[in-house]
Design a protein around this motif. Structure first.
Motif, PDB file in Angstrom:
ATOM      1  N   ALA A 297     -28.016 -43.970 -35.363  1.00  0.00           N
ATOM      2  CA  ALA A 297     -27.375 -42.615 -34.733  1.00  0.00           C
ATOM      3  C   ALA A 297     -26.570 -42.925 -33.456  1.00  0.00           C
ATOM      4  O   ALA A 297     -25.649 -42.391 -33.227  1.00  0.00           O
ATOM      5  CB  ALA A 297     -28.566 -41.633 -34.428  1.00  0.00           C
ATOM      6  N   ASP A 298     -26.977 -43.789 -32.735  1.00  0.00           N
ATOM      7  CA  ASP A 298     -26.294 -44.556 -31.567  1.00  0.00           C
ATOM      8  C   ASP A 298     -24.957 -45.067 -31.952  1.00  0.00           C
ATOM      9  O   ASP A 298     -24.009 -44.557 -31.063  1.00  0.00           O
ATOM     10  CB  ASP A 298     -27.001 -45.669 -30.808  1.00  0.00           C
ATOM     11  CG  ASP A 298     -28.212 -44.887 -30.077  1.00  0.00           C
ATOM     12  OD1 ASP A 298     -28.301 -43.560 -29.850  1.00  0.00           O
ATOM     13  OD2 ASP A 298     -29.107 -45.545 -29.801  1.00  0.00           O
ATOM     14  N   CYS A 299     -24.908 -45.680 -32.809  1.00  0.00           N
ATOM     15  CA  CYS A 299     -23.464 -46.054 -33.407  1.00  0.00           C
ATOM     16  C   CYS A 299     -22.715 -45.069 -33.849  1.00  0.00           C
ATOM     17  O   CYS A 299     -21.368 -45.036 -33.475  1.00  0.00           O
ATOM     18  CB  CYS A 299     -23.721 -47.167 -34.167  1.00  0.00           C
ATOM     19  SG  CYS A 299     -23.987 -48.948 -33.824  1.00  0.00           S
ATOM     20  N   VAL A 300     -23.104 -44.230 -34.543  1.00  0.00           N
ATOM     21  CA  VAL A 300     -22.464 -42.949 -35.072  1.00  0.00           C
ATOM     22  C   VAL A 300     -21.640 -42.324 -33.763  1.00  0.00           C
ATOM     23  O   VAL A 300     -20.453 -41.817 -33.806  1.00  0.00           O
ATOM     24  CB  VAL A 300     -23.070 -42.183 -35.944  1.00  0.00           C
ATOM     25  CG1 VAL A 300     -22.201 -40.785 -36.179  1.00  0.00           C
ATOM     26  CG2 VAL A 300     -23.462 -42.783 -37.316  1.00  0.00           C
ATOM     27  N   LYS A 301     -22.515 -41.964 -32.844  1.00  0.00           N
ATOM     28  CA  LYS A 301     -22.238 -41.188 -31.552  1.00  0.00           C
ATOM     29  C   LYS A 301     -21.119 -42.221 -30.991  1.00  0.00           C
ATOM     30  O   LYS A 301     -20.097 -41.719 -30.437  1.00  0.00           O
ATOM     31  CB  LYS A 301     -23.374 -41.115 -30.497  1.00  0.00           C
ATOM     32  CG  LYS A 301     -24.087 -40.094 -31.103  1.00  0.00           C
ATOM     33  CD  LYS A 301     -25.642 -39.939 -30.091  1.00  0.00           C
ATOM     34  CE  LYS A 301     -26.498 -39.254 -30.686  1.00  0.00           C
ATOM     35  NZ  LYS A 301     -27.909 -39.212 -29.759  1.00  0.00           N
ATOM     36  N   PHE A 302     -21.415 -43.511 -30.686  1.00  0.00           N
ATOM     37  CA  PHE A 302     -20.370 -44.146 -30.067  1.00  0.00           C
ATOM     38  C   PHE A 302     -18.963 -44.313 -30.853  1.00  0.00           C
ATOM     39  O   PHE A 302     -17.919 -44.149 -30.258  1.00  0.00           O
ATOM     40  CB  PHE A 302     -20.941 -45.782 -30.161  1.00  0.00           C
ATOM     41  CG  PHE A 302     -20.071 -46.738 -29.566  1.00  0.00           C
ATOM     42  CD1 PHE A 302     -20.006 -46.807 -27.989  1.00  0.00           C
ATOM     43  CD2 PHE A 302     -19.379 -47.622 -30.066  1.00  0.00           C
ATOM     44  CE1 PHE A 302     -19.302 -47.772 -27.457  1.00  0.00           C
ATOM     45  CE2 PHE A 302     -18.569 -48.760 -29.528  1.00  0.00           C
ATOM     46  CZ  PHE A 302     -18.583 -48.684 -28.013  1.00  0.00           C
ATOM     47  N   ALA A 303     -18.849 -44.317 -32.271  1.00  0.00           N
ATOM     48  CA  ALA A 303     -17.634 -44.306 -32.807  1.00  0.00           C
ATOM     49  C   ALA A 303     -17.172 -42.923 -32.807  1.00  0.00           C
ATOM     50  O   ALA A 303     -15.920 -42.986 -32.668  1.00  0.00           O
ATOM     51  CB  ALA A 303     -18.245 -44.515 -34.601  1.00  0.00           C
ATOM     52  N   VAL A 304     -17.799 -41.905 -32.879  1.00  0.00           N
ATOM     53  CA  VAL A 304     -17.108 -40.554 -32.724  1.00  0.00           C
ATOM     54  C   VAL A 304     -16.573 -40.527 -31.350  1.00  0.00           C
ATOM     55  O   VAL A 304     -15.316 -40.218 -31.132  1.00  0.00           O
ATOM     56  CB  VAL A 304     -18.451 -39.498 -33.070  1.00  0.00           C
ATOM     57  CG1 VAL A 304     -17.535 -37.971 -32.465  1.00  0.00           C
ATOM     58  CG2 VAL A 304     -18.638 -39.486 -34.393  1.00  0.00           C
ATOM     59  N   SER A 305     -17.313 -40.933 -30.373  1.00  0.00           N
ATOM     60  CA  SER A 305     -16.832 -40.978 -29.003  1.00  0.00           C
ATOM     61  C   SER A 305     -15.653 -41.583 -28.813  1.00  0.00           C
ATOM     62  O   SER A 305     -14.432 -41.160 -28.500  1.00  0.00           O
ATOM     63  CB  SER A 305     -17.803 -41.286 -27.847  1.00  0.00           C
ATOM     64  OG  SER A 305     -17.283 -41.395 -26.746  1.00  0.00           O
ATOM     65  N   LYS A 306     -15.476 -42.726 -29.342  1.00  0.00           N
ATOM     66  CA  LYS A 306     -14.349 -43.792 -29.252  1.00  0.00           C
ATOM     67  C   LYS A 306     -13.204 -43.263 -30.033  1.00  0.00           C
ATOM     68  O   LYS A 306     -12.108 -43.239 -29.740  1.00  0.00           O
ATOM     69  CB  LYS A 306     -14.765 -45.125 -29.657  1.00  0.00           C
ATOM     70  CG  LYS A 306     -15.525 -45.835 -28.679  1.00  0.00           C
ATOM     71  CD  LYS A 306     -15.020 -46.037 -27.273  1.00  0.00           C
ATOM     72  CE  LYS A 306     -15.956 -46.456 -26.428  1.00  0.00           C
ATOM     73  NZ  LYS A 306     -15.657 -46.368 -25.173  1.00  0.00           N
ATOM     74  N   GLY A 307     -13.472 -42.532 -31.165  1.00  0.00           N
ATOM     75  CA  GLY A 307     -12.298 -42.166 -32.050  1.00  0.00           C
ATOM     76  C   GLY A 307     -11.676 -40.726 -31.523  1.00  0.00           C
ATOM     77  O   GLY A 307     -10.626 -40.703 -31.400  1.00  0.00           O
ATOM     78  N   LEU A 308     -12.856 -40.084 -30.930  1.00  0.00           N
ATOM     79  CA  LEU A 308     -12.084 -38.950 -30.221  1.00  0.00           C
ATOM     80  C   LEU A 308     -11.074 -39.321 -28.814  1.00  0.00           C
ATOM     81  O   LEU A 308     -10.139 -38.596 -28.466  1.00  0.00           O
ATOM     82  CB  LEU A 308     -13.294 -37.867 -29.724  1.00  0.00           C
ATOM     83  CG  LEU A 308     -13.822 -37.200 -30.854  1.00  0.00           C
ATOM     84  CD1 LEU A 308     -15.042 -36.206 -30.234  1.00  0.00           C
ATOM     85  CD2 LEU A 308     -12.934 -36.095 -31.456  1.00  0.00           C
ATOM     86  N   SER A 309     -11.529 -40.209 -28.123  1.00  0.00           N
ATOM     87  CA  SER A 309     -10.995 -40.742 -27.187  1.00  0.00           C
ATOM     88  C   SER A 309      -9.576 -41.451 -27.360  1.00  0.00           C
ATOM     89  O   SER A 309      -8.465 -41.018 -26.797  1.00  0.00           O
ATOM     90  CB  SER A 309     -11.450 -41.952 -26.254  1.00  0.00           C
ATOM     91  OG  SER A 309     -12.718 -41.304 -25.658  1.00  0.00           O
ATOM     92  N   ALA A 310      -9.484 -42.157 -28.648  1.00  0.00           N
ATOM     93  CA  ALA A 310      -8.301 -42.761 -29.074  1.00  0.00           C
ATOM     94  C   ALA A 310      -7.277 -41.727 -29.662  1.00  0.00           C
ATOM     95  O   ALA A 310      -6.091 -41.577 -29.359  1.00  0.00           O
ATOM     96  CB  ALA A 310      -8.280 -43.626 -30.252  1.00  0.00           C
ATOM     97  N   GLY A 311      -7.881 -40.576 -30.192  1.00  0.00           N
ATOM     98  CA  GLY A 311      -6.941 -39.360 -30.432  1.00  0.00           C
ATOM     99  C   GLY A 311      -6.428 -38.605 -29.497  1.00  0.00           C
ATOM    100  O   GLY A 311      -5.457 -37.960 -29.395  1.00  0.00           O
TER     101      GLY A 311
END
Length: 147
Positions: A28-42
């Motif tokens: 779950a931590d990695c999913v949150k991390f990936a979503v956060s980084k993806g939104l930042s990049a977007g």
């Protein structure tokens, strides 16, 4: 939990998230991390392109007709103040990186306005927009005293 997510390595999470294609379930931590980084990049990617259509239209028309010089000048002042505030307070670059792109695009529009002028109108100078910025500058100074 924020420190725990920040402590995650990008490599580990990338491997976990990409492991979904092989049937693995990421933490779950990695999913949150990936979503956060993806939104930042977007967000940063969107900010990098937000004013490009307007810049292209100005260039195609060879005119800045209908654009308010003071509005773009005040956006440049606001962006500069915001970037300086975030940088001075050692905030993460990701929290204000999009402001850099918008600031540079506003500077490009101001330059085009100065170079091309307006159809049937006169070209502006930077000094012509300064009197209108005095209330904005006073507002920013007041807000800085409150914060």
């Amino acid at each position: 939990t924020a420190l725990r997510i920040m402590a995650l390595s990008i490599e580990r999470c990338a491997n976990e998230v990409l492991g979904v294609f092989t049937g693995a379930v990421p933490s779950a931590d990695c999913v949150k991390f990936a979503v956060s980084k993806g939104l930042s990049a977007g967000i940063i990617g969107g900010a990098a392109m937000v004013k490009v259509p307007q810049i292209r239209r100005i260039i195609a028309a060879k005119s800045a007709q209908g654009l308010q010089f003071q509005m773009f000048l005040s956006e440049v002042v606001a962006g500069t103040v915001s970037i300086a505030y975030f940088a001075h307070n050692n905030m993460a670059l990701a929290s204000y990186a999009e402001m850099f792109f918008v600031l540079f695009q506003n500077l490009a529009i101001l330059a085009l306005m100065l170079i091309l002028g307006r159809k049937g109108g006169q070209r502006k100078s930077i000094a012509s927009g300064v009197p209108g910025l005095i209330p904005h500058a006073a507002g920013y100074a007041f807000a800085a005293m409150i914060i």
